[in-house]
Design a protein around this motif. Structure first.
Motif, mmCIF file in Angstrom:
data_model
loop_
_atom_site.group_PDB
_atom_site.id
_atom_site.type_symbol
_atom_site.label_atom_id
_atom_site.label_comp_id
_atom_site.label_asym_id
_atom_site.label_seq_id
_atom_site.Cartn_x
_atom_site.Cartn_y
_atom_site.Cartn_z
ATOM 1 N N ASN A 39 -47.101 7.159 18.935
ATOM 2 C CA ASN A 39 -48.470 7.645 18.822
ATOM 3 C C ASN A 39 -48.579 8.823 19.786
ATOM 4 O O ASN A 39 -48.547 8.629 21.002
ATOM 5 C CB ASN A 39 -49.454 6.537 19.219
ATOM 6 C CG ASN A 39 -50.887 6.982 19.108
ATOM 7 O OD1 ASN A 39 -51.170 8.174 19.004
ATOM 8 N ND2 ASN A 39 -51.797 6.031 19.140
ATOM 9 N N CYS A 42 -51.013 8.866 22.956
ATOM 10 C CA CYS A 42 -50.862 8.034 24.156
ATOM 11 C C CYS A 42 -49.404 7.807 24.532
ATOM 12 O O CYS A 42 -49.122 7.314 25.621
ATOM 13 C CB CYS A 42 -51.524 6.676 23.943
ATOM 14 S SG CYS A 42 -50.769 5.784 22.581
ATOM 15 N N ASP A 44 -47.451 5.643 23.149
ATOM 16 C CA ASP A 44 -46.996 4.297 22.789
ATOM 17 C C ASP A 44 -46.087 4.376 21.571
ATOM 18 O O ASP A 44 -46.147 5.332 20.796
ATOM 19 C CB ASP A 44 -48.197 3.383 22.503
ATOM 20 C CG ASP A 44 -48.958 3.046 23.773
ATOM 21 O OD1 ASP A 44 -48.339 3.111 24.854
ATOM 22 O OD2 ASP A 44 -50.147 2.734 23.678
ATOM 23 N N CYS A 67 -51.136 -0.779 22.827
ATOM 24 C CA CYS A 67 -52.375 -1.497 23.099
ATOM 25 C C CYS A 67 -52.515 -2.696 22.155
ATOM 26 O O CYS A 67 -51.743 -2.863 21.215
ATOM 27 C CB CYS A 67 -53.547 -0.544 22.913
ATOM 28 S SG CYS A 67 -53.655 0.048 21.219
ATOM 29 N N CYS A 129 -54.002 4.068 16.691
ATOM 30 C CA CYS A 129 -53.358 2.858 17.209
ATOM 31 C C CYS A 129 -53.114 1.889 16.052
ATOM 32 O O CYS A 129 -52.020 1.343 15.891
ATOM 33 C CB CYS A 129 -54.256 2.160 18.231
ATOM 34 S SG CYS A 129 -54.799 3.160 19.608
HETATM 35 FE FE1 FES Z 1 -51.498 3.744 22.491
HETATM 36 FE FE2 FES Z 1 -53.247 2.309 21.186
HETATM 37 S S1 FES Z 1 -53.530 3.273 23.089
HETATM 38 S S2 FES Z 1 -51.260 2.806 20.558
#
Ligand code: FES
Length: 145
Positions: A39, A42, A44, A67, A129
């Motif tokens: 993502n 962020c 992630d 998250c 997300c």
């Molecule tokens: Fe990174 Fe949700 S804040 S995937």
């Protein structure tokens, strides 16, 4: 996110259950589809492995860091696509995408726990997300067509 009515509370419990007790977490040893996706907003990431045989998703597992929305979405998604054909999984992904964008979506399909993510559509910053693992699944399945 704030959840004010009883349905939101129920949905929140479903999301947290998938986050705390993820289904299909791990890496398949006999996968033939493997995708990593980040993502960008962020950083992630999700790593998705699937075993696809004769146009059907026989098994799927995920791992990653993210998250509660991204990880619970991955848990729900892997649960939902197992046993589905590529076409069915991509159709489900379209429904999920429509739901996230707040559009009308095909409600003839039983979405099960996935419905709990419906409220995310009201939080634009979190939509990426929720859709992260779905995008990974789409990318992986398109590579099989
Ligand atoms: Fe990174 Fe949700 S804040 S995937």
């Amino acid at each position: 996110m704030s959840f004010n009515n009883p349905l939101d509370t129920l949905y929140r419990q479903v999301i947290m259950d998938h986050y705390k007790n993820p289904r299909n977490r791990g890496v398949l040893e006999d996968e033939n589809v493997e995708i990593n996706m980040n993502n960008p907003t962020c950083g992630d990431r999700v790593h998705l492995t699937m075993k696809v045989e004769d146009g059907k998703i026989v098994d799927a597992k995920f791992e990653g860091e993210g998250c509660s929305i991204s990880m619970s979405s991955a848990s729900m998604m892997t649960q939902a696509i197992k046993g589905k054909t590529i076409e069915e999984a991509l159709a489900l992904s379209q429904i999920f995408s429509d739901m996230m964008q707040g559009k009308e979506y095909d409600d003839s399909v039983d979405l099960g726990d996935i419905e709990a993510l419906q409220g995310v559509s009201k939080f634009p910053a979190r939509i990426k997300c929720a859709t992260l693992v779905w995008k990974a699944m789409e990318k992986g399945l398109h590579s099989q067509e």
